[in-house]
Design a protein around this motif. Structure first.
Motif, PDB file in Angstrom:
ATOM      1  N   VAL A  89      -0.095  -0.618   1.614  1.00  0.00           N
ATOM      2  CA  VAL A  89      -1.472  -0.377   2.054  1.00  0.00           C
ATOM      3  C   VAL A  89      -1.698  -1.102   3.380  1.00  0.00           C
ATOM      4  O   VAL A  89      -1.326  -2.270   3.534  1.00  0.00           O
ATOM      5  N   SER A  90      -2.350  -0.408   4.316  1.00  0.00           N
ATOM      6  CA  SER A  90      -2.652  -1.020   5.605  1.00  0.00           C
ATOM      7  C   SER A  90      -4.044  -0.586   6.062  1.00  0.00           C
ATOM      8  O   SER A  90      -4.671   0.288   5.463  1.00  0.00           O
TER       9      SER A  90
ATOM     10  N   ASP B  80     -11.179  -4.838   3.155  1.00  0.00           N
ATOM     11  CA  ASP B  80     -11.563  -5.478   1.900  1.00  0.00           C
ATOM     12  C   ASP B  80     -10.454  -6.393   1.415  1.00  0.00           C
ATOM     13  O   ASP B  80      -9.281  -6.155   1.702  1.00  0.00           O
ATOM     14  N   SER B  81     -10.833  -7.396   0.640  1.00  0.00           N
ATOM     15  CA  SER B  81      -9.821  -8.197  -0.052  1.00  0.00           C
ATOM     16  C   SER B  81      -9.198  -7.339  -1.150  1.00  0.00           C
ATOM     17  O   SER B  81      -9.884  -6.560  -1.809  1.00  0.00           O
ATOM     18  N   ILE B  82      -7.902  -7.480  -1.332  1.00  0.00           N
ATOM     19  CA  ILE B  82      -7.207  -6.727  -2.379  1.00  0.00           C
ATOM     20  C   ILE B  82      -7.102  -7.594  -3.613  1.00  0.00           C
ATOM     21  O   ILE B  82      -6.421  -8.619  -3.599  1.00  0.00           O
TER      22      ILE B  82
ATOM     23  N   HIS C 184      -4.047 -10.108  -8.128  1.00  0.00           N
ATOM     24  CA  HIS C 184      -3.516 -10.939  -7.044  1.00  0.00           C
ATOM     25  C   HIS C 184      -2.786 -12.156  -7.613  1.00  0.00           C
ATOM     26  O   HIS C 184      -1.788 -12.615  -7.045  1.00  0.00           O
ATOM     27  N   SER C 185      -3.266 -12.641  -8.762  1.00  0.00           N
ATOM     28  CA  SER C 185      -2.652 -13.811  -9.409  1.00  0.00           C
ATOM     29  C   SER C 185      -1.284 -13.510 -10.004  1.00  0.00           C
ATOM     30  O   SER C 185      -0.522 -14.419 -10.321  1.00  0.00           O
TER      31      SER C 185
ATOM     32  N   ASN D  23       2.128  -9.695  -1.920  1.00  0.00           N
ATOM     33  CA  ASN D  23       0.793  -9.912  -1.367  1.00  0.00           C
ATOM     34  C   ASN D  23       0.801 -10.042   0.154  1.00  0.00           C
ATOM     35  O   ASN D  23      -0.216  -9.815   0.796  1.00  0.00           O
ATOM     36  N   VAL D  24       1.905 -10.443   0.709  1.00  0.00           N
ATOM     37  CA  VAL D  24       1.991 -10.565   2.163  1.00  0.00           C
ATOM     38  C   VAL D  24       2.064  -9.176   2.806  1.00  0.00           C
ATOM     39  O   VAL D  24       1.410  -8.906   3.821  1.00  0.00           O
ATOM     40  N   GLU D  25       2.851  -8.292   2.205  1.00  0.00           N
ATOM     41  CA  GLU D  25       3.044  -6.950   2.749  1.00  0.00           C
ATOM     42  C   GLU D  25       2.051  -5.937   2.185  1.00  0.00           C
ATOM     43  O   GLU D  25       2.105  -4.767   2.559  1.00  0.00           O
ATOM     44  N   ASN D  26       1.150  -6.369   1.290  1.00  0.00           N
ATOM     45  CA  ASN D  26       0.209  -5.435   0.634  1.00  0.00           C
ATOM     46  C   ASN D  26       0.945  -4.247   0.035  1.00  0.00           C
ATOM     47  O   ASN D  26       0.560  -3.081   0.231  1.00  0.00           O
ATOM     48  N   THR D  27       1.987  -4.557  -0.693  1.00  0.00           N
ATOM     49  CA  THR D  27       2.825  -3.519  -1.295  1.00  0.00           C
ATOM     50  C   THR D  27       2.891  -3.721  -2.805  1.00  0.00           C
ATOM     51  O   THR D  27       3.019  -4.854  -3.274  1.00  0.00           O
ATOM     52  N   VAL D  28       2.818  -2.615  -3.513  1.00  0.00           N
ATOM     53  CA  VAL D  28       2.949  -2.636  -4.969  1.00  0.00           C
ATOM     54  C   VAL D  28       4.104  -1.717  -5.355  1.00  0.00           C
ATOM     55  O   VAL D  28       4.323  -0.677  -4.733  1.00  0.00           O
TER      56      VAL D  28
END
Length: 113
Positions: free
Chosen positions: A23-24, A28-30, A52-53, A72-77
């Motif tokens: 995601v890029s 908003d906070s993820i 996030h935890s 969490n750094v790359e916003n990748t799941v």
């Protein structure tokens, strides 16, 4: 918000696939990232999500076979799917922050002999 989903495809029962979603351009906070799936004529349903935890939730149908993880750094799941079954066939959608949040475009997963 931009989504890049990948990893779907056609596999035989018992095989594995790994979905990823980055995601890029999101301001908003993820909080949560997750995966939902949908088959034609039915509602989109939750497969798994991760906070996030790092806390994870799975539906019973995939618990023990699927593993969700995130960077969490790359916003990748990611969704590692093992021992796939025909009933896992669906379009899989990446999601951020729940049903009222943001959605990816979907990736097809087909499990067939």
């Amino acid at each position: 918000v931009q989504f890049v989903e990948s990893g779907g495809g056609l596999v035989h029962p018992g095989e594995s696939l790994r979905l990823s979603c980055t995601v890029s351009e999101i301001t908003d906070s993820i909080y949560t990232m997750g995966w939902y799936r949908q088959v034609p004529g039915k509602q989109r349903t939750l497969v798994a999500f991760i906070r996030h935890s790092g806390d994870r939730k799975y539906i019973d149908a995939v618990a023990g076979r699927f593993t969700i993880s995130r960077d969490n750094v790359e916003n990748t799941v990611y969704l590692q799917m093992n021992n796939l079954k025909s009933e896992d066939t669906a379009v899989y959608y990446c999601n951020v922050n729940g049903p009222a949040g943001y959605w990816g475009q979907g990736t097809q997963v087909t499990v067939s002999s």
